[in-house]
Write an enzyme that holds these catalytic residues in place. Structure first.
Site, PDB file in Angstrom:
ATOM      1  N   ASP A 194      30.260  53.752   4.795  1.00 27.63           N
ATOM      2  CA  ASP A 194      31.331  53.947   3.817  1.00 27.63           C
ATOM      3  C   ASP A 194      31.059  53.149   2.539  1.00 27.63           C
ATOM      4  OD1 ASP A 194      33.762  55.053   2.869  1.00 27.63           O
ATOM      5  OD2 ASP A 194      34.851  53.222   3.415  1.00 27.63           O
ATOM      6  N   SER A 240      40.756  49.077  -1.602  1.00 30.99           N
ATOM      7  CA  SER A 240      39.538  49.684  -1.061  1.00 30.99           C
ATOM      8  C   SER A 240      38.400  49.639  -2.078  1.00 30.99           C
ATOM      9  CB  SER A 240      39.809  51.132  -0.672  1.00 30.99           C
ATOM     10  OG  SER A 240      40.633  51.189   0.457  1.00 30.99           O
ATOM     11  N   HIS A 274      34.742  56.225   0.417  1.00 33.05           N
ATOM     12  CA  HIS A 274      35.939  57.065   0.499  1.00 33.05           C
ATOM     13  C   HIS A 274      36.786  56.993  -0.773  1.00 33.05           C
ATOM     14  CE1 HIS A 274      37.931  53.246   1.848  1.00 33.05           C
ATOM     15  NE2 HIS A 274      38.975  53.779   1.219  1.00 33.05           N
TER      16      HIS A 274
END
Length: 293
Positions: free
Chosen positions: A169, A245, A139
């Protein structure tokens, strides 16, 4: 005729004719020589014995006293004190993990255009192979029109998506240029609940930040959106924020045990609320072609 028939008398060599008469004197001299030889041999043996005794006396250590309970207790206390001293010299787990993993950390900057116009994004990643492949969260780069990675030495390069797996992901990036020295991270094994862990990334744009916590649970499932659910995640309580992230989740040895994918967000606000999640490295590494951990 008379000469041939008469007995011959041969004169003995000079000195031999008196052998029998001189025998007692010769035996006396031989006896004296034997006695002298024995006295010399005894003297040599006596000197050798004295040398051996003297050497032993000079080189032997003091008598070792019997070991007592006090001696045992002192040895134990000395060992404990030495172990504590060595432990005090060692860096804390967080510092050791940070020093090991930092050379493999990368910053990811993305650009994309959507209905709201041009957008910029940032995230983290980690070098996982000698060819410079970077493991990150999908993402972070999904839909980006351009991706740039910055290595720990400050050098930058455009990058493209080499592999991706939406179900986990996870994405693998391939930089166009490598730094002078490529330092792949060490991929670790599985985690256990209660293990200390460290999240390394760039929260809120603060590059190279480390936060500490523990593994709170394993095999968690979270709903990312209406159409996607991530499963088998590591739950941890180290602080993570936007910019973490894609960064590595480390064990105390600095080995990568997961890739940070998100945080619990019941308020729908992009700030830390106490629960983070990471894709286990056995899953993430499989996307990059690493053998199962």
């Amino acid at each position: 005729m008379d000469r041939l028939g008469s007995p011959l008398v041969v004169d003995p060599p000079q000195g031999v004719a008196d052998e029998d008469s001189g025998a007692p004197g010769r035996r006396a001299r031989l006896t004296e020589l034997a006695r002298a030889h024995r006295r010399w041999l005894v003297a040599v043996l006596l000197v050798a014995a004295l040398l051996v005794v003297g050497t032993y006396a000079l080189t032997r250590g003091p008598e070792t006293p019997p070991i007592t309970a006090t001696d045992v207790d002192k040895a134990v206390q000395d060992g404990i004190a030495k172990a504590q001293e060595e432990a005090a010299k060692a860096p804390p787990d967080a510092a050791a993990a940070y020093q090991v993993a930092l050379p493999s950390l990368v910053t990811i900057a993305t650009r994309l255009t959507n209905s709201s116009g041009p957008q910029r994004g940032t995230g983290a990643g980690v070098v996982v192979s000698a060819d410079g492949s970077v493991l990150t969260a999908l993402h972070v780069v999904d839909g980006a029109t351009s991706i740039e990675v910055t290595f720990s030495d400050g050098s930058s390069s455009p990058a493209g998506v080499k592999e991706k797996d939406k179900a986990t992901d996870i994405a693998v990036l391939a930089p166009q240029r490598l730094p002078q020295v490529v330092v792949p991270a060490v991929l670790g094994g599985g985690a256990q609940v209660g293990d200390p862990v460290f999240a390394l990334g760039h929260p809120l744009g603060l590059n190279g930040s480390l936060s500490a916590g523990v593994v709170s649970a394993l095999d968690r499932k979270i709903r990312v959106n209406d159409s996607q659910t991530l499963e088998g995640l590591i739950q941890f309580d180290a602080a993570v924020n936007p910019g973490n992230s894609g960064g590595p989740l480390l064990d105390k040895g600095g080995q990568v045990i997961g890739i940070v994918t998100g945080l619990a967000n019941p308020s729908e606000q992009n700030f830390f609320v106490g629960i983070g999640f990471a894709v286990p490295i056995a899953t993430a590494g499989g996307v990059a072609g690493s053998p199962p951990q």
